[in-house]
Scaffold this motif. Structure first.
Motif, mmCIF file in Angstrom:
data_model
loop_
_atom_site.group_PDB
_atom_site.id
_atom_site.type_symbol
_atom_site.label_atom_id
_atom_site.label_comp_id
_atom_site.label_asym_id
_atom_site.label_seq_id
_atom_site.Cartn_x
_atom_site.Cartn_y
_atom_site.Cartn_z
ATOM 1 N N MET A 1 0.837 -1.199 0.000
ATOM 2 C CA MET A 1 0.000 0.000 0.000
ATOM 3 C C MET A 1 0.871 1.247 0.000
ATOM 4 S SD MET A 1 -3.263 0.868 0.131
ATOM 5 C CE MET A 1 -4.248 2.336 0.355
ATOM 6 N N ILE A 2 0.616 2.154 -0.907
ATOM 7 C CA ILE A 2 1.270 3.462 -0.879
ATOM 8 C C ILE A 2 0.372 4.385 -0.061
ATOM 9 C CG2 ILE A 2 2.125 5.418 -2.231
ATOM 10 C CD1 ILE A 2 2.636 3.547 -4.537
ATOM 11 N N GLU A 3 0.805 4.672 1.148
ATOM 12 C CA GLU A 3 -0.008 5.436 2.083
ATOM 13 C C GLU A 3 -0.102 6.907 1.676
ATOM 14 O OE1 GLU A 3 -1.723 4.141 4.369
ATOM 15 O OE2 GLU A 3 -0.819 2.165 4.658
ATOM 16 N N LEU A 4 -1.211 7.526 2.054
ATOM 17 C CA LEU A 4 -1.379 8.955 1.807
ATOM 18 C C LEU A 4 -0.395 9.756 2.628
ATOM 19 C CD1 LEU A 4 -3.133 11.206 0.484
ATOM 20 C CD2 LEU A 4 -4.499 11.170 2.583
ATOM 21 N N ASN A 5 -0.225 9.371 3.890
ATOM 22 C CA ASN A 5 0.676 10.066 4.809
ATOM 23 C C ASN A 5 1.307 9.038 5.729
ATOM 24 O OD1 ASN A 5 2.064 11.947 6.295
ATOM 25 N ND2 ASN A 5 0.267 13.152 6.877
ATOM 26 N N CYS A 6 2.518 9.302 6.132
ATOM 27 C CA CYS A 6 3.227 8.414 7.054
ATOM 28 C C CYS A 6 4.139 9.281 7.910
ATOM 29 C CB CYS A 6 4.039 7.368 6.298
ATOM 30 S SG CYS A 6 4.848 6.149 7.356
ATOM 31 N N PRO A 7 3.795 9.505 9.181
ATOM 32 C CA PRO A 7 4.561 10.428 10.028
ATOM 33 C C PRO A 7 6.033 10.040 10.135
ATOM 34 C CG PRO A 7 2.490 9.849 11.068
ATOM 35 C CD PRO A 7 2.633 8.942 9.879
ATOM 36 N N ILE A 8 6.881 11.056 10.261
ATOM 37 C CA ILE A 8 8.297 10.778 10.498
ATOM 38 C C ILE A 8 8.451 10.190 11.898
ATOM 39 C CG2 ILE A 8 9.195 12.487 8.886
ATOM 40 C CD1 ILE A 8 9.636 14.378 11.218
ATOM 41 N N LYS A 9 9.355 9.272 12.011
ATOM 42 C CA LYS A 9 9.562 8.567 13.277
ATOM 43 C C LYS A 9 10.822 9.109 13.946
ATOM 44 C CE LYS A 9 7.499 4.375 11.329
ATOM 45 N NZ LYS A 9 7.075 5.028 10.078
ATOM 46 N N PRO A 10 10.696 9.686 15.134
ATOM 47 C CA PRO A 10 11.881 10.219 15.816
ATOM 48 C C PRO A 10 12.876 9.102 16.119
ATOM 49 C CG PRO A 10 9.978 10.192 17.294
ATOM 50 C CD PRO A 10 9.465 9.865 15.937
ATOM 51 N N ASN A 11 14.158 9.411 15.953
ATOM 52 C CA ASN A 11 15.213 8.449 16.263
ATOM 53 C C ASN A 11 15.102 8.043 17.728
ATOM 54 O OD1 ASN A 11 17.947 7.626 17.312
ATOM 55 N ND2 ASN A 11 18.465 7.852 15.147
ATOM 56 N N ILE A 12 14.779 6.780 17.957
ATOM 57 C CA ILE A 12 14.448 6.336 19.309
ATOM 58 C C ILE A 12 15.646 6.386 20.244
ATOM 59 C CG2 ILE A 12 14.871 3.871 18.975
ATOM 60 C CD1 ILE A 12 11.860 5.493 20.789
ATOM 61 N N ASN A 13 16.851 6.169 19.722
ATOM 62 C CA ASN A 13 18.046 6.213 20.571
ATOM 63 C C ASN A 13 18.325 7.639 21.047
ATOM 64 O OD1 ASN A 13 18.588 3.413 20.364
ATOM 65 N ND2 ASN A 13 19.606 3.725 18.386
ATOM 66 N N LYS A 14 18.231 8.583 20.120
ATOM 67 C CA LYS A 14 18.438 9.985 20.494
ATOM 68 C C LYS A 14 17.333 10.465 21.425
ATOM 69 C CE LYS A 14 20.948 11.286 16.286
ATOM 70 N NZ LYS A 14 20.961 12.171 15.084
ATOM 71 N N LEU A 15 16.114 10.043 21.136
ATOM 72 C CA LEU A 15 14.991 10.460 21.964
ATOM 73 C C LEU A 15 15.114 9.902 23.384
ATOM 74 C CD1 LEU A 15 12.257 11.869 22.268
ATOM 75 C CD2 LEU A 15 11.169 9.796 21.364
ATOM 76 N N SER A 16 15.542 8.662 23.501
ATOM 77 C CA SER A 16 15.679 8.046 24.826
ATOM 78 C C SER A 16 16.663 8.798 25.705
ATOM 79 C CB SER A 16 16.118 6.585 24.685
ATOM 80 O OG SER A 16 15.107 5.818 24.064
ATOM 81 N N LYS A 17 17.738 9.289 25.097
ATOM 82 C CA LYS A 17 18.726 10.050 25.863
ATOM 83 C C LYS A 17 18.132 11.348 26.402
ATOM 84 C CE LYS A 17 22.731 8.207 23.352
ATOM 85 N NZ LYS A 17 23.847 8.515 22.425
ATOM 86 N N LEU A 18 17.319 12.003 25.574
ATOM 87 C CA LEU A 18 16.689 13.247 26.032
ATOM 88 C C LEU A 18 15.640 12.970 27.107
ATOM 89 C CD1 LEU A 18 16.239 15.286 22.709
ATOM 90 C CD2 LEU A 18 18.112 15.348 24.349
ATOM 91 N N LEU A 19 14.896 11.882 26.944
ATOM 92 C CA LEU A 19 13.896 11.533 27.949
ATOM 93 C C LEU A 19 14.551 11.179 29.285
ATOM 94 C CD1 LEU A 19 11.313 9.435 25.893
ATOM 95 C CD2 LEU A 19 11.320 11.892 26.362
#
Length: 361
Positions: free
Chosen positions: A1-19
């Protein structure tokens, strides 16, 4: 399926460090360090001052209106429902003026006509539809002549420039949406960019229960703050935004080149860039739009009749100075797949599918 929209996914490793940093501090909201850093980095990236983060794009519109003293608006009927429902919710008076047939943005000519016919709106609310800038120069002239303020709904216009300068500098305030479906997101979130510092400071109080720092409650307010976790998502996503914008812009022009003699395309502002926020096309009739959408769906290609319906059809108790173009466009518009995960090969397949369907019609 070619989706209409697909949100960008934040880099989980970088995000975990900030959290982890947020958890160590125990400062989760109320203008924390991540909130301050995201504000500064966005102001620098977008080339603006007086940027205030909010918990979503709808509250950005509502707070912006209260900060500049809006009580009644003249708005476009061709936009997402929140562009108008945000004001209806807080019982502001609403009137509509029609869009330009080519750009699909609020038409300065219809704004001029509305005021000649007795419109008393103190604020014009105009959307940069699909990221395509409004005729900001003409609207600025009209605002001086008819003494109205201007709020630009710039939910689609992240990174858009006119003559090399950010489109966010126009009007009294521009609002942004950082919803997960947008080019840049904080999962939920938004922002306001004010022309005047005094309005910024008033809005800063409003989003924090009306509290002025160091002075207690000084205004009637609500809670519309962006929290630290969401700010962390924004900081991570901002690191990738140049690549995202470049990729989407390339896909946008690939689409327009491939479809330019097949379907009608909105007229883009000649002195502006594109951010590839959406890929709208216009069909000759609602019947042909529905037919194309169904044909694409059979090929596992998503599409959407967006925006529909024309907002004057939803808010029928609002004064309408004209919506012929908006109604016509809303019945025939179709948005094709556009997102950061889309490939050039995907776009070629969509273009081919549109062509084949149109040829058989």
């Amino acid at each position: 399926m070619i989706e209409l929209n697909c949100p960008i996914k934040p880099n989980i490793n970088k995000l975990s460090k900030l959290l982890d940093q947020i958890n160590e501090r125990g400062w989760y909201t109320n203008f924390g360090p991540m909130h301050r850093e995201l504000t500064e980095r966005l102001e620098d990236y977008l080339g603006v001052r007086n940027l205030l983060l909010t918990n979503n794009g709808t509250s950005a519109l509502q707070v912006a209106a209260r900060a500049i003293g809006t009580k009644s608006i003249l708005s476009t009927p061709f936009s997402f429902v929140a562009t108008v429902s945000a004001f209806k919710w807080q019982q502001d008076e609403v009137a509509f003026a029609d869009i330009d047939r080519k750009s699909l943005n609020l038409s300065p000519e219809t704004v001029k006509l509305a005021y000649r016919r007795g419109c008393k709106a103190d604020t014009v609310v105009a959307t940069h539809v699909y990221g395509n800038p409004c005729n900001v120069d003409e609207l600025a002239k009209l605002s001086q002549k008819h003494n109205f303020q201007t709020i630009y709904d710039a939910a689609h216009a992240f990174g858009i420039k006119v003559r090399g300068e950010t489109v966010l500098k126009y009007g009294d305030v521009s609002t942004l949406s950082f919803h997960a479906t947008k080019i840049f997101h904080t999962i939920e979130g938004g922002a306001m960019v004010f022309k005047d510092r005094a309005n910024f400071e008033k809005a800063e109080e409003i989003i924090n229960f009306g509290i002025r720092r160091g002075h207690g409650v000084s205004n009637v307010g609500i809670n519309a703050k962006l929290n630290e976790y969401q700010a962390a998502v924004g900081l991570v996503n901002l690191e990738e935004i140049d690549h995202i914008l470049n990729h989407r812009e390339e896909l946008f022009y690939q689409y327009r080149e491939g479809l330019k003699n097949i379907v009608e395309l909105p007229l883009w502002h000649t002195e502006a860039n594109s951010n590839g926020a959406y890929m709208p096309i216009l069909l000759e009739s609602e019947k042909k739009m529905r037919m194309l959408s169904e044909a694409l769906n059979l090929r596992n290609i998503a599409s959407r009749n967006y925006f529909e319906p024309s907002l004057d059809k939803l808010f029928i108790d609002s004064h309408n100075y004209g919506s012929v173009n908006s109604v016509s466009v809303s019945n025939r518009i179709l948005c094709l797949p556009m997102h950061a995960h889309l490939t050039s090969k995907d776009v070629d397949l969509v273009i081919m599918s549109v062509k084949e369907t149109i040829d058989k019609a």
